[in-house]
Design an enzyme around this catalytic site. Structure first.
Site, mmCIF file in Angstrom:
data_model
loop_
_atom_site.group_PDB
_atom_site.id
_atom_site.type_symbol
_atom_site.label_atom_id
_atom_site.label_comp_id
_atom_site.label_asym_id
_atom_site.label_seq_id
_atom_site.Cartn_x
_atom_site.Cartn_y
_atom_site.Cartn_z
ATOM 1 N N ASP A 154 0.756 -0.907 0.080
ATOM 2 C CA ASP A 154 -0.040 0.021 0.086
ATOM 3 C C ASP A 154 0.872 1.187 0.103
ATOM 4 O O ASP A 154 2.132 1.257 0.158
ATOM 5 C CB ASP A 154 -0.947 0.132 1.370
ATOM 6 C CG ASP A 154 -1.986 1.154 1.173
ATOM 7 O OD1 ASP A 154 -2.485 1.434 0.328
ATOM 8 O OD2 ASP A 154 -1.963 1.829 2.284
ATOM 9 N N CYS A 180 -4.592 -1.654 -2.153
ATOM 10 C CA CYS A 180 -4.493 -0.239 -2.546
ATOM 11 C C CYS A 180 -5.245 0.183 -3.551
ATOM 12 O O CYS A 180 -4.887 -0.451 -4.578
ATOM 13 C CB CYS A 180 -2.843 0.358 -2.408
ATOM 14 S SG CYS A 180 -3.203 2.205 -3.205
ATOM 15 N N CYS A 212 -11.012 3.257 -0.852
ATOM 16 C CA CYS A 212 -9.538 3.456 -0.348
ATOM 17 C C CYS A 212 -9.294 2.804 0.951
ATOM 18 O O CYS A 212 -10.268 2.729 1.688
ATOM 19 C CB CYS A 212 -9.574 4.991 -0.155
ATOM 20 S SG CYS A 212 -7.793 5.383 0.546
HETATM 21 N N1 DGL Z 1 -4.824 3.198 0.376
HETATM 22 C C1 DGL Z 1 -4.721 3.778 -0.894
HETATM 23 C C2 DGL Z 1 -5.965 3.331 -1.828
HETATM 24 O O1 DGL Z 1 -6.764 2.384 -1.603
HETATM 25 C C3 DGL Z 1 -4.174 5.103 -1.474
HETATM 26 C C4 DGL Z 1 -4.141 6.203 -0.753
HETATM 27 C C5 DGL Z 1 -3.089 7.295 -0.996
HETATM 28 O O2 DGL Z 1 -2.026 6.997 -1.154
HETATM 29 O O3 DGL Z 1 -3.875 8.180 -1.861
HETATM 30 O O4 DGL Z 1 -6.384 4.016 -2.749
#
Ligand code: DGL
Length: 280
Positions: free
Chosen positions: A10, A73, A184
């Site tokens: 992530d 992610c 997210c």
């Molecule tokens: N945790 C991430 C996602 O699921 C990314 C968050 C980020 O770095 O902006 O999109």
């Protein structure tokens, strides 16, 4: 024989929401997790850059001989999943399809909301995945760029967080969705606040947790699941950022007292080459 681990990646601590579910559902498995905290957030970055960063993290995990990769992610899934799947020999799982499938299963009125980073919302991957399976469903998307910094700075329970969540979801609330995908992996840490703003009648979907259900099936399908043995399970965490901040968030979220977190620099990541034997 040493267990072969499952790798998770992530941009920071968000993927820990996936890790938590993975540890619960797959207690015999070992896990290596890397969070690219030094370069977080990925959300506002161009797609090509997110893809390159995702490759950096992937090569690091492959070097540790993982047997399966979970892109924990959404932003990285939207940018890099097709390429990683095309190139790599091991199974690679993203979080967007499982989240979409769960939303379709849940909605009664065919009104699904999706919240995510700018990159994920811009990619329209959720809309495409939902519409492909159920054309008549209406999808309302909203980027929430202020959420990730709140989580990464360990302020997800604060009064500021409450204000930011209320303001960010104001427009989406008017769309009267019955299902909302937290697209997210950082967002489940804000779940009580999101639920409070959207109302109890809206079902929240945790895309990461849904992914673990599918990982469990795939482990059996590929005959990769570990049996229960006397061998201890490894849970190792790596971050390109502050070890202490990562440890604070990880130990409270995962409810683990002893947590092994190691720092790895971005330069180190860039120095690892993709092994030819990892290619298809
Ligand atoms: N945790 C991430 C996602 O699921 C990314 C968050 C980020 O770095 O902006 O999109």
């Amino acid at each position: 024989m040493k267990k072969q681990a499952i790798g998770l990646l992530d941009s920071g601590v968000g993927g820990l929401t996936v890790m938590k579910e993975a540890m619960k559902q797959l207690p015999n498995e070992s896990f290596y997790y890397i969070g690219d905290t030094a370069r977080c957030p990925y959300g506002p970055r161009p797609e090509e850059q997110v893809k390159a960063f995702t490759w950096d993290l992937t090569r690091f995990l492959l070097d540790k001989n993982i047997k399966m990769l979970i892109i924990a992610c959404n932003t990285a899934t939207a940018a890099a999943l097709p390429e990683l799947k095309r190139v790599l020999k091991i199974p690679v799982i993203g979080v967007i399809l499982p989240g979409s499938r769960a939303a379709i299963k849940t909605t009664h009125q065919g009104r699904i909301g999706v919240i995510g980073t700018e990159g994920t919302i811009r990619s329209e991957e959720y809309r495409k995945a939902i519409k492909k399976k159920q054309q008549q469903t209406e999808v309302f998307s909203q980027a929430c760029p202020k959420f990730v910094p709140l989580v990464e700075s360990n302020q997800f329970n604060s009064a500021i967080a409450k204000k930011v969540v209320t303001e960010s979801l104001r427009d989406l609330k008017r769309q009267k969705v019955d299902t909302l995908v937290m697209g997210c992996t950082h967002y489940p840490l804000l779940k009580p606040l999101i639920q409070n703003v959207m109302g109890e009648q809206v079902t929240l979907i945790d895309s990461g947790a849904e992914t673990v259900n599918e990982v469990s099936v795939l482990l059996d399908y590929y005959d990769l699941a570990e049996e229960k043995t006397d061998q201890p399970n490894e849970r190792k965490f790596y971050t390109t950022g502050s070890v202490n901040m990562f440890k604070d968030i990880a130990s409270s979220w995962l409810k683990m007292n002893e947590i092994e977190v190691e720092h790895v620099s971005v330069e180190e990541l860039k120095g690892i080459e993709l092994n030819e034997s990892d290619r298809k």
